[in-house]
Enzyme design. Structure first.
Site, PDB file in Angstrom:
ATOM      1  N   MET A 124      -8.786   8.179   0.232  1.00  0.00           N
ATOM      2  CA  MET A 124      -9.650   8.406   1.455  1.00  0.00           C
ATOM      3  C   MET A 124     -10.117  10.082   1.230  1.00  0.00           C
ATOM      4  O   MET A 124      -9.510  10.855   0.617  1.00  0.00           O
ATOM      5  CB  MET A 124      -8.653   8.296   2.569  1.00  0.00           C
ATOM      6  CG  MET A 124      -8.146   7.139   2.849  1.00  0.00           C
ATOM      7  SD  MET A 124      -7.220   7.072   4.324  1.00  0.00           S
ATOM      8  CE  MET A 124      -6.620   5.399   4.171  1.00  0.00           C
TER       9      MET A 124
ATOM     10  N   MET B 166     -12.026   4.425  -0.315  1.00  0.00           N
ATOM     11  CA  MET B 166     -12.559   4.578   0.993  1.00  0.00           C
ATOM     12  C   MET B 166     -13.343   5.865   0.973  1.00  0.00           C
ATOM     13  O   MET B 166     -12.949   6.949   1.491  1.00  0.00           O
ATOM     14  CB  MET B 166     -11.631   4.429   2.120  1.00  0.00           C
ATOM     15  CG  MET B 166     -11.124   3.090   2.247  1.00  0.00           C
ATOM     16  SD  MET B 166      -9.656   3.257   3.074  1.00  0.00           S
ATOM     17  CE  MET B 166      -8.316   3.156   1.938  1.00  0.00           C
TER      18      MET B 166
ATOM     19  N   HIS C  15      -8.523   1.119  -3.986  1.00  0.00           N
ATOM     20  CA  HIS C  15      -9.323   1.027  -2.777  1.00  0.00           C
ATOM     21  C   HIS C  15      -9.864   2.172  -2.251  1.00  0.00           C
ATOM     22  O   HIS C  15      -9.200   3.089  -1.765  1.00  0.00           O
ATOM     23  CB  HIS C  15      -8.480   0.380  -1.444  1.00  0.00           C
ATOM     24  CG  HIS C  15      -9.361   0.138  -0.422  1.00  0.00           C
ATOM     25  ND1 HIS C  15      -8.510  -0.121   0.874  1.00  0.00           N
ATOM     26  CD2 HIS C  15     -10.538  -0.016  -0.063  1.00  0.00           C
ATOM     27  CE1 HIS C  15      -9.488  -0.295   1.783  1.00  0.00           C
ATOM     28  NE2 HIS C  15     -10.677  -0.011   1.343  1.00  0.00           N
TER      29      HIS C  15
ATOM     30  N   HIS D  65      -1.363  -1.278  -4.136  1.00  0.00           N
ATOM     31  CA  HIS D  65      -2.666  -1.013  -3.532  1.00  0.00           C
ATOM     32  C   HIS D  65      -2.650   0.736  -3.500  1.00  0.00           C
ATOM     33  O   HIS D  65      -1.600   1.020  -2.691  1.00  0.00           O
ATOM     34  CB  HIS D  65      -2.646  -1.561  -2.373  1.00  0.00           C
ATOM     35  CG  HIS D  65      -3.881  -1.529  -1.605  1.00  0.00           C
ATOM     36  ND1 HIS D  65      -5.026  -2.502  -1.892  1.00  0.00           N
ATOM     37  CD2 HIS D  65      -4.277  -0.875  -0.665  1.00  0.00           C
ATOM     38  CE1 HIS D  65      -6.062  -2.081  -1.083  1.00  0.00           C
ATOM     39  NE2 HIS D  65      -5.720  -0.966  -0.091  1.00  0.00           N
TER      40      HIS D  65
ATOM     41  N   SER E  75       0.752  -1.365   0.060  1.00  0.00           N
ATOM     42  CA  SER E  75       0.026   0.041  -0.038  1.00  0.00           C
ATOM     43  C   SER E  75       0.874   1.244   0.123  1.00  0.00           C
ATOM     44  O   SER E  75       1.655   1.362   0.841  1.00  0.00           O
ATOM     45  CB  SER E  75      -0.943   0.114   1.276  1.00  0.00           C
ATOM     46  OG  SER E  75      -1.279   1.277   1.335  1.00  0.00           O
TER      47      SER E  75
ATOM     48  N   ASP F 212      -6.738  -6.422   4.222  1.00  0.00           N
ATOM     49  CA  ASP F 212      -6.030  -5.157   4.293  1.00  0.00           C
ATOM     50  C   ASP F 212      -5.856  -4.637   5.783  1.00  0.00           C
ATOM     51  O   ASP F 212      -6.936  -4.289   6.238  1.00  0.00           O
ATOM     52  CB  ASP F 212      -6.909  -4.323   3.447  1.00  0.00           C
ATOM     53  CG  ASP F 212      -6.347  -2.919   3.023  1.00  0.00           C
ATOM     54  OD1 ASP F 212      -5.102  -2.764   3.729  1.00  0.00           O
ATOM     55  OD2 ASP F 212      -6.862  -2.085   2.355  1.00  0.00           O
TER      56      ASP F 212
ATOM     57  N   MET G 107     -11.263  -6.158   5.645  1.00  0.00           N
ATOM     58  CA  MET G 107     -10.390  -5.230   6.453  1.00  0.00           C
ATOM     59  C   MET G 107     -10.195  -5.714   7.755  1.00  0.00           C
ATOM     60  O   MET G 107     -11.020  -6.271   8.435  1.00  0.00           O
ATOM     61  CB  MET G 107     -11.285  -3.805   6.688  1.00  0.00           C
ATOM     62  CG  MET G 107     -11.376  -2.962   5.284  1.00  0.00           C
ATOM     63  SD  MET G 107      -9.868  -2.669   4.331  1.00  0.00           S
ATOM     64  CE  MET G 107      -8.985  -1.722   5.394  1.00  0.00           C
TER      65      MET G 107
ATOM     66  N   ASP H 292      -4.613   3.651  -1.779  1.00  0.00           N
ATOM     67  CA  ASP H 292      -5.779   3.984  -0.839  1.00  0.00           C
ATOM     68  C   ASP H 292      -6.079   5.309  -1.029  1.00  0.00           C
ATOM     69  O   ASP H 292      -5.474   6.289  -0.898  1.00  0.00           O
ATOM     70  CB  ASP H 292      -5.288   3.687   0.461  1.00  0.00           C
ATOM     71  CG  ASP H 292      -5.043   2.289   1.113  1.00  0.00           C
ATOM     72  OD1 ASP H 292      -6.045   1.489   0.795  1.00  0.00           O
ATOM     73  OD2 ASP H 292      -3.950   2.003   1.455  1.00  0.00           O
TER      74      ASP H 292
HETATM   75  C1  DX5 Z   1      -6.220   1.275   5.941  1.00  0.00           C
HETATM   76  C2  DX5 Z   1      -5.583   1.055   4.386  1.00  0.00           C
HETATM   77  C3  DX5 Z   1      -4.808   0.063   4.208  1.00  0.00           C
HETATM   78  C4  DX5 Z   1      -3.367   0.394   5.093  1.00  0.00           C
HETATM   79  C5  DX5 Z   1      -2.679  -0.751   5.343  1.00  0.00           C
HETATM   80  O1  DX5 Z   1      -7.409   2.101   5.582  1.00  0.00           O
HETATM   81  O2  DX5 Z   1      -6.937   0.660   3.533  1.00  0.00           O
HETATM   82  O3  DX5 Z   1      -4.422  -0.431   2.944  1.00  0.00           O
HETATM   83  O4  DX5 Z   1      -2.733   1.475   4.245  1.00  0.00           O
HETATM   84  O5  DX5 Z   1      -1.454  -0.261   6.174  1.00  0.00           O
HETATM   85  P1  DX5 Z   1      -0.849  -1.376   7.104  1.00  0.00           P
HETATM   86  O6  DX5 Z   1      -0.142  -2.393   6.344  1.00  0.00           O
HETATM   87  O7  DX5 Z   1       0.291  -0.418   7.682  1.00  0.00           O
HETATM   88  O8  DX5 Z   1      -1.729  -1.582   8.004  1.00  0.00           O
HETATM   89 ZN    ZN Z   2      -6.545  -0.232   1.533  1.00  0.00          ZN
END
Ligand code: DX5
Ligand code: ZN
Length: 229
Positions: A41, A72, A70, A37, A12, A176, A141, A39
């Site tokens: 947000m 969010m 991903h 990956h 990620s 994840d 998750m 992320d």
């Molecule tokens: C959390 C993200 C993950 C996160 C994972 O909201 O969706 O992808 O970055 O990070 P680690 O591996 O540090 O938990």
């Molecule tokens: Zn993620």
């Protein structure tokens, strides 16, 4: 993007240097990452903000393999086209992000991407039971989404149920949150095949010193395969 159930490590970039995404993506791929990956947000669905489709489009040319986006965010539907145009191979939306996840998944496939559905830790496996023919991936998750570096929450019972529900369908199970060489074997044994890891991949390395990325990726992969000592 062909389907198989071999273990895939998806670093990620939430844990990467945000001023250096292109070089970070190239570095993790050169060091053995299978997918990248990404992320996204929005500060609304989750209590943190990262970036949007323009950043994804900028990153895309630096990724040779699968770009796994991903989302969010809520709402999701107005932004699907933009993320597909940005070059996402796979777009994952949360089942909790709106009242019409089925429509969202149809829209993702309609936009030409593979479709994923993500489940927060508090959401049961049964929430996706009617969606399994409409998805290419279920993301479990193992932290509450929003931040990297959180403590792993044990969801192995949910992963096992999903694995059974999925049966022979070509649907990945992605994990994840908090994946590292200790937790990777737990989720792999329960039936996961895509392991997202942020802090456990990027720790100790940088674009100038990427070898630790490779060591970290190998340690997770070998642990998941049960060969790590
Ligand atoms: C959390 C993200 C993950 C996160 C994972 O909201 O969706 O992808 O970055 O990070 P680690 O591996 O540090 O938990
Ligand atoms: Zn993620």
């Amino acid at each position: 993007m062909s389907f198989d159930r071999s273990i895939k490590i998806a670093p990620s970039i939430l844990a990467a240097d945000f001023a250096n995404f292109g070089a970070e993506c190239a570095a993790i791929e050169a060091q053995g990452a299978d997918w990248v990956h990404v992320d996204v947000m929005d500060g609304h669905f989750v209590p943190n903000i990262t970036f949007g489709p323009a950043t994804c489009a900028a990153i895309r040319p630096h990724i040779k393999g699968v770009m796994d986006v991903h989302l969010m965010i809520a709402p999701v539907d107005p932004y699907i086209e933009a993320f597909a145009k940005a070059g996402a191979d796979l777009i994952t939306a949360h089942v909790e992000a709106g009242p019409h996840i089925h429509r969202t998944l149809q829209a993702i496939r309609g936009a030409g991407a593979k479709a994923g559905v993500a489940l927060n830790p508090g959401t049961p496996a049964s929430a996706v039971s009617e969606l399994l023919d409409n998805v290419d991936l279920v993301c479990v998750m193992t932290v509450n989404p929003g931040f990297g570096g959180q403590k792993f929450i044990d969801m192995t019972a949910k992963i096992r149920s999903l694995r059974e529900m999925i049966g022979d369908r070509p649907v990945h199970i992605e994990i994840d949150g908090g994946v590292d060489p200790v937790t990777a074997p737990m989720v792999a044994n329960a039936g996961a095949d895509v392991l997202v890891a942020g802090s456990a991949v990027f720790r100790g390395g940088s674009v100038r010193n990427p070898a630790p990325y490779g060591e970290n990726i190998r340690a997770i992969r070998e642990a998941a395969a049960g060969t790590y000592v």
